[in-house]
Scaffold this motif. Structure first.
Motif, PDB file in Angstrom:
ATOM      1  N   PHE A  11       0.830  -1.188   0.000  1.00 34.94           N
ATOM      2  CA  PHE A  11       0.000   0.000   0.000  1.00 34.94           C
ATOM      3  C   PHE A  11       0.871   1.246   0.000  1.00 34.94           C
ATOM      4  CE2 PHE A  11      -2.868  -3.189   1.482  1.00 34.94           C
ATOM      5  CZ  PHE A  11      -4.144  -2.770   1.154  1.00 34.94           C
ATOM      6  N   ASP A  12       0.347   2.308  -0.579  1.00 33.96           N
ATOM      7  CA  ASP A  12       0.956   3.627  -0.472  1.00 33.96           C
ATOM      8  C   ASP A  12       0.473   4.223   0.850  1.00 33.96           C
ATOM      9  OD1 ASP A  12       1.540   6.366  -0.619  1.00 33.96           O
ATOM     10  OD2 ASP A  12       1.307   6.412  -2.787  1.00 33.96           O
ATOM     11  N   SER A  13       1.385   4.607   1.716  1.00 37.35           N
ATOM     12  CA  SER A  13       1.017   5.096   3.042  1.00 37.35           C
ATOM     13  C   SER A  13       0.179   6.369   2.993  1.00 37.35           C
ATOM     14  CB  SER A  13       2.276   5.339   3.883  1.00 37.35           C
ATOM     15  OG  SER A  13       3.098   6.333   3.277  1.00 37.35           O
ATOM     16  N   ARG A  14       0.145   7.029   1.828  1.00 33.36           N
ATOM     17  CA  ARG A  14      -0.645   8.258   1.699  1.00 33.36           C
ATOM     18  C   ARG A  14      -2.105   7.963   1.337  1.00 33.36           C
ATOM     19  NH1 ARG A  14       3.140  10.713  -2.829  1.00 33.36           N
ATOM     20  NH2 ARG A  14       2.828   8.538  -3.459  1.00 33.36           N
ATOM     21  N   GLU A  15      -2.410   6.708   1.033  1.00 32.31           N
ATOM     22  CA  GLU A  15      -3.752   6.365   0.571  1.00 32.31           C
ATOM     23  C   GLU A  15      -4.789   6.410   1.691  1.00 32.31           C
ATOM     24  OE1 GLU A  15      -2.984   3.258  -3.083  1.00 32.31           O
ATOM     25  OE2 GLU A  15      -2.964   2.477  -1.034  1.00 32.31           O
ATOM     26  N   LYS A  16      -5.986   6.826   1.317  1.00 34.07           N
ATOM     27  CA  LYS A  16      -7.149   6.692   2.193  1.00 34.07           C
ATOM     28  C   LYS A  16      -7.792   5.343   1.882  1.00 34.07           C
ATOM     29  CE  LYS A  16      -8.014  11.672   2.234  1.00 34.07           C
ATOM     30  NZ  LYS A  16      -8.946  12.746   1.815  1.00 34.07           N
ATOM     31  N   ILE A  17      -7.890   4.495   2.915  1.00 32.07           N
ATOM     32  CA  ILE A  17      -8.300   3.105   2.736  1.00 32.07           C
ATOM     33  C   ILE A  17      -9.666   2.879   3.367  1.00 32.07           C
ATOM     34  CG2 ILE A  17      -7.686   0.695   3.237  1.00 32.07           C
ATOM     35  CD1 ILE A  17      -4.776   1.702   3.630  1.00 32.07           C
ATOM     36  N   ALA A  18     -10.463   2.021   2.733  1.00 35.85           N
ATOM     37  CA  ALA A  18     -11.713   1.556   3.333  1.00 35.85           C
ATOM     38  C   ALA A  18     -11.808   0.050   3.135  1.00 35.85           C
ATOM     39  CB  ALA A  18     -12.922   2.248   2.703  1.00 35.85           C
ATOM     40  N   LEU A  19     -12.216  -0.645   4.200  1.00 36.14           N
ATOM     41  CA  LEU A  19     -12.387  -2.095   4.144  1.00 36.14           C
ATOM     42  C   LEU A  19     -13.866  -2.415   3.984  1.00 36.14           C
ATOM     43  CD1 LEU A  19     -10.131  -3.163   7.183  1.00 36.14           C
ATOM     44  CD2 LEU A  19      -9.428  -2.526   4.852  1.00 36.14           C
ATOM     45  N   PHE A  20     -14.166  -3.354   3.098  1.00 31.95           N
ATOM     46  CA  PHE A  20     -15.530  -3.830   2.885  1.00 31.95           C
ATOM     47  C   PHE A  20     -15.507  -5.346   3.054  1.00 31.95           C
ATOM     48  CE2 PHE A  20     -15.541   0.309   1.074  1.00 31.95           C
ATOM     49  CZ  PHE A  20     -16.840   0.777   1.235  1.00 31.95           C
ATOM     50  N   ILE A  21     -16.063  -5.803   4.178  1.00 33.85           N
ATOM     51  CA  ILE A  21     -15.943  -7.206   4.561  1.00 33.85           C
ATOM     52  C   ILE A  21     -17.273  -7.924   4.372  1.00 33.85           C
ATOM     53  CG2 ILE A  21     -15.415  -8.812   6.436  1.00 33.85           C
ATOM     54  CD1 ILE A  21     -13.692  -6.555   7.676  1.00 33.85           C
ATOM     55  N   ASP A  22     -17.289  -8.873   3.452  1.00 37.11           N
ATOM     56  CA  ASP A  22     -18.424  -9.783   3.275  1.00 37.11           C
ATOM     57  C   ASP A  22     -18.281 -10.835   4.367  1.00 37.11           C
ATOM     58  OD1 ASP A  22     -20.208 -11.751   2.516  1.00 37.11           O
ATOM     59  OD2 ASP A  22     -19.557 -11.828   0.420  1.00 37.11           O
ATOM     60  N   GLY A  23     -19.001 -10.628   5.491  1.00 41.56           N
ATOM     61  CA  GLY A  23     -18.762 -11.412   6.694  1.00 41.56           C
ATOM     62  C   GLY A  23     -18.852 -12.911   6.509  1.00 41.56           C
ATOM     63  N   ALA A  24     -19.935 -13.369   5.876  1.00 42.12           N
ATOM     64  CA  ALA A  24     -20.122 -14.806   5.698  1.00 42.12           C
ATOM     65  C   ALA A  24     -19.040 -15.393   4.800  1.00 42.12           C
ATOM     66  CB  ALA A  24     -21.504 -15.080   5.116  1.00 42.12           C
ATOM     67  N   LYS A 102     -32.151 -17.493   2.670  1.00 43.11           N
ATOM     68  CA  LYS A 102     -32.254 -16.723   1.435  1.00 43.11           C
ATOM     69  C   LYS A 102     -31.902 -15.268   1.708  1.00 43.11           C
ATOM     70  CE  LYS A 102     -35.424 -15.654  -2.355  1.00 43.11           C
ATOM     71  NZ  LYS A 102     -36.799 -15.837  -2.874  1.00 43.11           N
ATOM     72  N   GLY A 103     -31.006 -14.739   0.913  1.00 40.89           N
ATOM     73  CA  GLY A 103     -30.626 -13.339   1.075  1.00 40.89           C
ATOM     74  C   GLY A 103     -29.133 -13.178   1.237  1.00 40.89           C
ATOM     75  N   ASN A 104     -28.608 -12.050   0.766  1.00 42.40           N
ATOM     76  CA  ASN A 104     -27.202 -11.728   0.945  1.00 42.40           C
ATOM     77  C   ASN A 104     -27.074 -10.216   1.086  1.00 42.40           C
ATOM     78  OD1 ASN A 104     -26.965 -10.533  -1.737  1.00 42.40           O
ATOM     79  ND2 ASN A 104     -27.036 -12.628  -2.502  1.00 42.40           N
ATOM     80  N   MET A 105     -25.858  -9.772   1.275  1.00 40.14           N
ATOM     81  CA  MET A 105     -25.615  -8.359   1.540  1.00 40.14           C
ATOM     82  C   MET A 105     -24.953  -7.653   0.365  1.00 40.14           C
ATOM     83  SD  MET A 105     -26.802  -8.031   4.611  1.00 40.14           S
ATOM     84  CE  MET A 105     -26.158  -6.432   5.115  1.00 40.14           C
ATOM     85  N   ASP A 106     -25.002  -8.236  -0.825  1.00 40.82           N
ATOM     86  CA  ASP A 106     -24.308  -7.673  -1.979  1.00 40.82           C
ATOM     87  C   ASP A 106     -24.757  -6.246  -2.295  1.00 40.82           C
ATOM     88  OD1 ASP A 106     -23.320 -10.197  -1.998  1.00 40.82           O
ATOM     89  OD2 ASP A 106     -23.852 -10.664  -4.066  1.00 40.82           O
TER      90      ASP A 106
END
Length: 207
Positions: A11-24, A102-106
């Protein structure tokens, strides 16, 4: 790109990062690899890689279920730096008699990611679900970078080939075990504590 198993994150240390975790999906992948995720260590690992704006965790919950085994994790995440997104789903029995959910978080994940695209430089998607390929492509068209975390080490691989090809970087989850995995001894200690608590609380006539 991966540098090596010893340095799986680039990673570039200057980057603004966001994590998106599909839990299941992440839970299933880590379980297949034989380790548990330590979400405190995961957060700290990515905080050390750049400016972590947000960490989203998505999971579905069964309706009308008084207790869910995932509830303690959700509560912990909610109080410890994660934005938890849930929605109720219903259990049903298919034609073969098997219980399914039935169902997901997509959709929820995709909407949140697109709303964040003006503020995030580097999206990190924890999922191998090929349905996210179009989302990754849309984010890239807005000039943003996307890394996908999953595994190729299982048979079959847990990541869809088209998602891996679309991502700017693929991060092998197996190479992160030493960084974000939970100490196996910690799990054993918690299990022993629960067993001891159950023994103390149980009716002596039932023991």
């Amino acid at each position: 790109m991966l540098r090596s198993p010893k340095d799986p994150l680039s990673f570039d240390s200057r980057e603004k990062i966001a994590l998106f975790i599909d839990g299941a999906n992440l839970y299933g992948t880590a379980k297949t690899l034989g380790f548990d995720i330590d979400y405190r260590r995961l957060l700290e690992e990515f905080k050390s890689r750049g400016y972590l704006l947000r960490a989203y965790y998505y999971t579905a919950l069964v309706e009308d279920q008084e207790y869910s085994s995932i509830r303690p994790l959700i509560d912990w995440l909610d109080y410890n730096g994660y934005k938890v997104v849930t929605k109720p789903v219903k259990e049903f029995v298919d034609q073969t008699g098997r219980r399914k959910v039935k169902g997901n978080m997509d959709i929820e994940l995709a909407v949140d990611a697109m709303e964040a695209v003006e503020h995030v430089d580097h999206f990190v998607l924890f999922s191998g679900d090929g349905d996210f390929r179009s989302l990754v492509e849309a984010i890239q068209r807005r000039g943003r970078k996307v890394s996908v975390v999953s595994t190729l080490t299982t048979q079959p691989p847990m990541i869809a080939d088209d998602l891996r090809r679309q991502a700017d970087h693929f991060i092998e989850l197996a190479h992160l075990e030493s960084r974000i995995g939970r100490d196996p001894g910690e799990r054993a200690a918690r299990a022993a504590e629960r067993q001891d608590r159950f023994a103390r609380d149980a009716d002596p006539e039932d023991i």
